[in-house]
Design an enzyme around this catalytic site. Structure first.
Site, mmCIF file in Angstrom:
data_model
loop_
_atom_site.group_PDB
_atom_site.id
_atom_site.type_symbol
_atom_site.label_atom_id
_atom_site.label_comp_id
_atom_site.label_asym_id
_atom_site.label_seq_id
_atom_site.Cartn_x
_atom_site.Cartn_y
_atom_site.Cartn_z
ATOM 1 N N ASP A 156 14.362 86.411 -58.280
ATOM 2 C CA ASP A 156 13.648 87.674 -58.157
ATOM 3 C C ASP A 156 12.674 87.810 -59.322
ATOM 4 O OD1 ASP A 156 13.511 90.759 -58.949
ATOM 5 O OD2 ASP A 156 13.901 90.625 -56.797
ATOM 6 N N ASN A 164 1.729 94.742 -59.686
ATOM 7 C CA ASN A 164 0.885 95.287 -58.614
ATOM 8 C C ASN A 164 0.194 96.579 -59.036
ATOM 9 O OD1 ASN A 164 1.073 93.381 -56.572
ATOM 10 N ND2 ASN A 164 2.952 94.252 -55.718
ATOM 11 N N ASP A 173 -0.534 89.079 -55.180
ATOM 12 C CA ASP A 173 -0.450 87.992 -54.200
ATOM 13 C C ASP A 173 -0.667 86.635 -54.865
ATOM 14 O OD1 ASP A 173 0.007 89.834 -52.247
ATOM 15 O OD2 ASP A 173 -2.013 89.762 -51.377
ATOM 16 N N GLU A 199 9.250 90.109 -53.447
ATOM 17 C CA GLU A 199 9.123 89.240 -54.614
ATOM 18 C C GLU A 199 10.384 88.391 -54.796
ATOM 19 O OE1 GLU A 199 10.734 93.152 -56.281
ATOM 20 O OE2 GLU A 199 9.425 92.506 -54.669
#
Length: 210
Positions: A156, A164, A173, A199
């Site tokens: 993770d 973000n 991305d 993620e």
């Protein structure tokens, strides 16, 4: 017709050419009665080559006995023409078989593309969650059967929401794509790598028998 023609002496010569050739063939045109190997035997042997799968075999023969013609198609012939023949008819039938061959080739490419779209994550290029779960079940049963090791890693990315929010989703991305590349470089080619969530990534590693 815009194709390169490779002429051979007999069936044995044909098989040797196929063995050595790197390119794929679009059609095989063969007589039935030939020295060293009859056309039906050649047709059977061609079916053992993976690269000759779905390549049409065009039989030409002076034998127009009904049972013989049926036999040609049973051994894998795609087309049959009796000798002597009109050259225009021969050309027309060859063109038809070439068109079918190219249509099948394009259809196979499209099916493979659709298959990849169904099992791959569109952003990162690694497997998607659905395919991973199918592989997990398959490899788990194999590990139990073979009494071998199976390791599942869940990774993770910490603070990804902050990435973000601070730099935008396009940058996020890019981070996901780069991380998936790092995983692929670090893992064995036989390792199943997938994007499990936003993620979250997983890696399924098969080990040696215990």
């Amino acid at each position: 017709l815009g194709v390169e023609v490779v002429g051979v002496e007999d069936g044995l010569h044909a098989l040797s050419i196929i063995d050595q050739a790197d390119q794929f063939f679009d059609i095989v045109i063969t007589d039935y009665k030939m020295p060293n190997m009859l056309g039906d035997e050649l047709c059977r042997k061609l079916q053992k080559y993976e690269k000759m799968n779905q390549v049409p075999v065009f039989f030409i023969s002076s034998d127009d006995d009904k049972n013989a013609v049926i036999h040609f198609f049973k051994v894998g012939a795609s087309e049959y023409l009796k000798k002597p023949f009109i050259i225009e008819e021969f050309r027309a039938r060859v063109i038809t078989q070439l068109r079918i061959r190219r249509y099948v080739t394009e259809l196979n490419k499209l099916n493979e593309k659709l298959h990849q779209l169904a099992i791959k994550d569109s952003l990162t290029g690694v497997f998607n969650r659905r395919h991973f779960r199918a592989q997990l079940e398959k490899q788990y049963h194999r590990a139990v059967k073979n009494d071998s090791e199976l390791c599942c890693l869940l990774l993770d990315l910490d603070n990804f929401k902050k990435v973000n929010d601070t730099n935008g989703h396009i940058f996020g991305d890019m981070v996901l794509s780069e991380f998936s590349l790092l995983m692929q470089e670090a893992c064995d080619p036989n390792t199943t790598i997938a994007r499990y969530g936003g993620e979250e990534f997983v890696a399924l590693i098969e080990g040696e028998p215990l």
